[in-house]
Design an enzyme around this catalytic site. Structure first.
Site, mmCIF file in Angstrom:
data_model
loop_
_atom_site.group_PDB
_atom_site.id
_atom_site.type_symbol
_atom_site.label_atom_id
_atom_site.label_comp_id
_atom_site.label_asym_id
_atom_site.label_seq_id
_atom_site.Cartn_x
_atom_site.Cartn_y
_atom_site.Cartn_z
ATOM 1 C CD GLU A 85 39.477 36.273 40.871
ATOM 2 O OE1 GLU A 85 38.926 37.151 40.181
ATOM 3 O OE2 GLU A 85 39.349 36.174 42.100
ATOM 4 C CE LYS A 269 36.327 40.661 41.160
ATOM 5 N NZ LYS A 269 37.301 39.562 41.244
ATOM 6 C CG ASP A 285 24.860 41.809 27.831
ATOM 7 O OD1 ASP A 285 25.888 42.109 28.488
ATOM 8 O OD2 ASP A 285 24.174 42.653 27.228
ATOM 9 C CG HIS A 383 44.061 33.627 45.654
ATOM 10 N ND1 HIS A 383 43.459 33.435 44.454
ATOM 11 C CD2 HIS A 383 43.237 34.435 46.357
ATOM 12 C CE1 HIS A 383 42.319 34.087 44.423
ATOM 13 N NE2 HIS A 383 42.153 34.691 45.570
#
Ligand code: MEV
Length: 434
Positions: A85, A269, A285, A383
């Site tokens: 991302e 998130k 992990d 972005h």
């Protein structure tokens, strides 16, 4: 990295790939083999991958970036991040720079205590079975300690045994035994799963019940990491936004995540964008940590923000992130994956706890980056700038032309390949005729 070196690498983002590797070599004392691994020219071979999972046909690449500017507990750290991302590595680096101006991140962690669960069914009386287990606690802990002599020699091992009664479940009454086990520098999944399996027959004999599940819990709430930071209010100012406006906007944005699970999921998130990227880079992990993070965020019964933000007495912005971080620096993929090994070498951490303290700091930085952008110009501008650069490259721009074309695309508000191709011709020609 050596103590006298700084993780401040001004202009790192503007260098070529080769120049970035050279810069890294200078500050980190990595040998050429390590650099080749990090560059992607080395790294995991299909043969190595074939020993890691089943039915292997190849390997899968991801961009590996370095977040700069991190100062954690007074130590300079360059942070490897593997993620697809855009804006994540840039966001973490920029926020780490702001946090530096307030003294850097202050992080701490608990012991590396994992929980293994043993489910006991078919009991006549839960209370009696529980008492029986607690009476034999020391014996059971000794048996658990025998499972991994290496970890016990390293000072880890079984720490406690808790028994929870669950009288009302869809499968009837049951007990669940929690074995608390310090796995030190390993994530420790194999060790505690083995310990849980080893204890199960003894528990069956002691209680007369039937041991069913024997598996770790990813809600590793006895293995927590915590990071705090302070950003002087003035440092938050940029463009048309005053420091106060950015600071208050960040707190208003955080407030929604505190009360609203729809926002909290997105907020968390954003934190995990940073955390997972470091975990992937180091072969940890990340699914285990994700599971633990979200379960921890819901521990009060309402899913909420993992972070807290407030204004201190001086009017500066302060933030804190606390979450379970079951991470390791030995064992598993950290030992066999060449890029993971080298990423850990780059971080130069001496223990899993020190590693967790860096990871949680990156999570806090990432949260700040998202909140700052959302509370001011919105997330799309940053972005778009990165997207425009990719489009410029796809349109054939090279060297300094990439930035020029990208800037023009953003200024015009149309980031399309057609327009980028036109600009490569016109802006490129102007550059050549000068
Ligand atoms: C995008 O990957 C992450 C954000 O949505 C996080 C947030 O909204 O806080 C920007």
């Amino acid at each position: 990295m050596p103590n006298n070196r700084s993780s401040r690498l001004p202009g790192f983002y503007a260098l070529t790939l080769k120049e970035r590797l050279d810069a890294l070599a200078q500050v980190c004392e990595l040998d050429s083999e390590s650099l080749t691994t990090l560059s992607g020219e080395g790294g995991l071979t299909s043969e190595e991958a074939d020993h890691m999972i089943e039915n292997v046909i190849g390997t899968y690449g991801l961009p590996l970036g370095i977040a700069v500017n991190f100062l954690v507990n007074g130590r300079e750290v360059l942070v490897p991040m593997a993620i697809e991302e855009t804006s994540v590595v840039a966001g973490a680096s920029y926020m780490a720079k702001l946090v530096r101006s307030g003294g850097g991140f202050t992080a701490k962690s608990t012991e590396s205590k994992m929980i293994a669960q043993i489910q006991i069914l078919e009991l006549k009386d839960l209370e009696t079975a529980k008492l029986q287990l607690l009476e034999h606690k020391e014996q059971l802990l000794d048996a658990a300690d025998e499972v991994n002599q290496v970890i016990t020699q390293m000072g880890g091992g079984a720490r406690d045994l808790e028994v929870r009664m669950l009288p009302d479940t869809p499968a009837g009454p049951m007990l669940v035994v929690h074995l608390i086990y310090d796995t030190r520098d390993a994530m420790g999944a194999n060790t505690i799963n083995t310990a849980a399996e080893a204890l199960a027959p003894r528990i069956e004999i002691l209680t007369g019940g039937r041991a069913h599940l024997r598996i770790l819990s990813n809600l590793a709430d006895q293995r927590l990491a915590n990071a705090r930071c302070r950003i002087p209010c003035g440092e938050l100012a940029f463009g048309e936004f005053s420091g106060e406006r950015v600071r208050d906007g960040i707190i208003e944005a955080w407030a929604l995540a505190v009360v609203d699970p729809y926002r909290a999921a997105t907020h968390n998130k954003g934190i995990m964008n940073g955390i997972d990227a470091v975990l992937v880079a180091t072969g940890n992990d990340w699914r285990a940590v994700e599971a633990g993070a979200h379960a921890y965020a819901a521990r009060s019964g309402q899913y909420t923000s993992l972070s807290n933000w407030w204004v201190n007495q001086e009017g500066d912005l302060e933030g804190e992130l606390e979450m379970p971080l079951a991470v390791g620096i030995i064992g598993g993929a950290t030992r066999v994956h060449p890029t993971a090994k080298t990423s850990l070498k780059l971080l130069g951490v001496g223990s899993a706890r020190e590693f967790a303290e860096i990871v949680v700091s990156v999570g806090l930085a990432q949260n700040l980056a998202a909140l700052r952008a959302l509370a001011t110009e919105g997330i799309q501008r940053g972005h778009m700038a990165l997207h425009a650069r990719q489009i410029a490259i796809a349109a054939g721009a090279e060297g300094s032309l990439v930035e020029k074309v990208a800037k023009q695309l953003v200024d015009e508000g149309t980031v399309s390949l057609d327009r980028a191709q036109e600009l490569v011709q016109t802006v490129g020609k102007e550059g050549r005729s000068r």
